[in-house]
Design a protein around this motif. Sequence first.
Motif, PDB file in Angstrom:
ATOM      1  N   GLU A   1       0.959  -1.310  -0.059  1.00  0.00           N
ATOM      2  CA  GLU A   1       0.197  -0.113  -0.068  1.00  0.00           C
ATOM      3  C   GLU A   1       0.999   1.242   0.029  1.00  0.00           C
TER       4      GLU A   1
ATOM      5  N   ALA B   1      -8.471  -0.101  -2.756  1.00  0.00           N
ATOM      6  CA  ALA B   1      -8.201   1.208  -3.203  1.00  0.00           C
ATOM      7  C   ALA B   1      -6.642   1.462  -3.113  1.00  0.00           C
TER       8      ALA B   1
ATOM      9  N   ARG C   1      -4.080   2.282  -6.176  1.00  0.00           N
ATOM     10  CA  ARG C   1      -3.329   3.537  -6.318  1.00  0.00           C
ATOM     11  C   ARG C   1      -2.072   3.472  -6.501  1.00  0.00           C
ATOM     12  N   GLU C   2      -1.300   2.691  -5.528  1.00  0.00           N
ATOM     13  CA  GLU C   2       0.155   2.611  -5.757  1.00  0.00           C
ATOM     14  C   GLU C   2       0.487   1.583  -7.023  1.00  0.00           C
TER      15      GLU C   2
ATOM     16  N   ARG D   1       0.471   4.077  -9.820  1.00  0.00           N
ATOM     17  CA  ARG D   1       1.470   5.023  -9.737  1.00  0.00           C
ATOM     18  C   ARG D   1       3.072   4.510 -10.195  1.00  0.00           C
TER      19      ARG D   1
ATOM     20  N   GLN E   1     -11.983  -0.648  -8.730  1.00  0.00           N
ATOM     21  CA  GLN E   1     -10.985   0.313  -8.188  1.00  0.00           C
ATOM     22  C   GLN E   1      -9.551   0.471  -9.219  1.00  0.00           C
TER      23      GLN E   1
ATOM     24  N   HIS F   1      -8.371   4.449 -11.003  1.00  0.00           N
ATOM     25  CA  HIS F   1      -7.001   4.854 -10.498  1.00  0.00           C
ATOM     26  C   HIS F   1      -6.344   4.899 -11.985  1.00  0.00           C
TER      27      HIS F   1
END
Length: 245
Positions: free
Chosen positions: A82, A106, A110-111, A114, A160, A164
């Motif tokens: 995370e 989530a 997100r990671e 990224r 999810q 993102h």
Amino acid sequence: SVQRAAGDALAEFGAHATAAAALPAGIALDAGCGTGHGLSHLAALSGVRTTVALDLATSMLRASAARTGPAPAPLLLCGDLEQLPLASASVALLWSSLAMQWCAPAAVMRETARVLAAEGWALIATLGPRTLHELDDAFATADSARHRNVFHDSTHWAAQAQAHGLQVHASESRTLYARASTLAELLKAIKAIGAATVTQGRRRTPLGPRAWQRVQQAYETHRDADGLLRATYDVVLLALRRPPR
């Protein structure tokens, strides 16, 4: 055996999903590497020279280091899925087998988004909501506490990922089984793959002998024709891609 089978399934699924794709430059990451079983699959899929094995547990990293792996040896990195300790847009291929189910979807999506480079891939095997559903039937004869974790389905993971900025290239579900001759042995096997802690609503006191006997008798309905008790693992497979930036 369930962990190995899930990794093998992810490798087959991932090879098909990425067959026509060219990976960008970057790292090949085993996110939640465990004992390193997935590293050979990752090397075969990616062809990327720099491979990173990441796990939150240093004992797992030591086990990965001891395993005979691809050459050159992977870099070992202790970190949280995370909060990945990697630069943005640095990963060409992220592989994660039976690790993300312990994360908030989530946060981990997100990671993942990224760290993936443009046109990079994420190949994920996680656990779905039918995992260990047999425990509900058996333990309902003894109490009303929760005796298993309930995981998210493929629709939730896909939503999810898309939220993102990731594209869901492919999604698939497969059913795997753990088997043992007795319920005590089966529960020991379940705990051995990291499913020892129920996060919410778990029982705080031991079962008495009579209650345990009722649980064992109830679980007999899940004994296969070969004489072994089974426990279901509902495996969700995902192939995600970062679109061109």
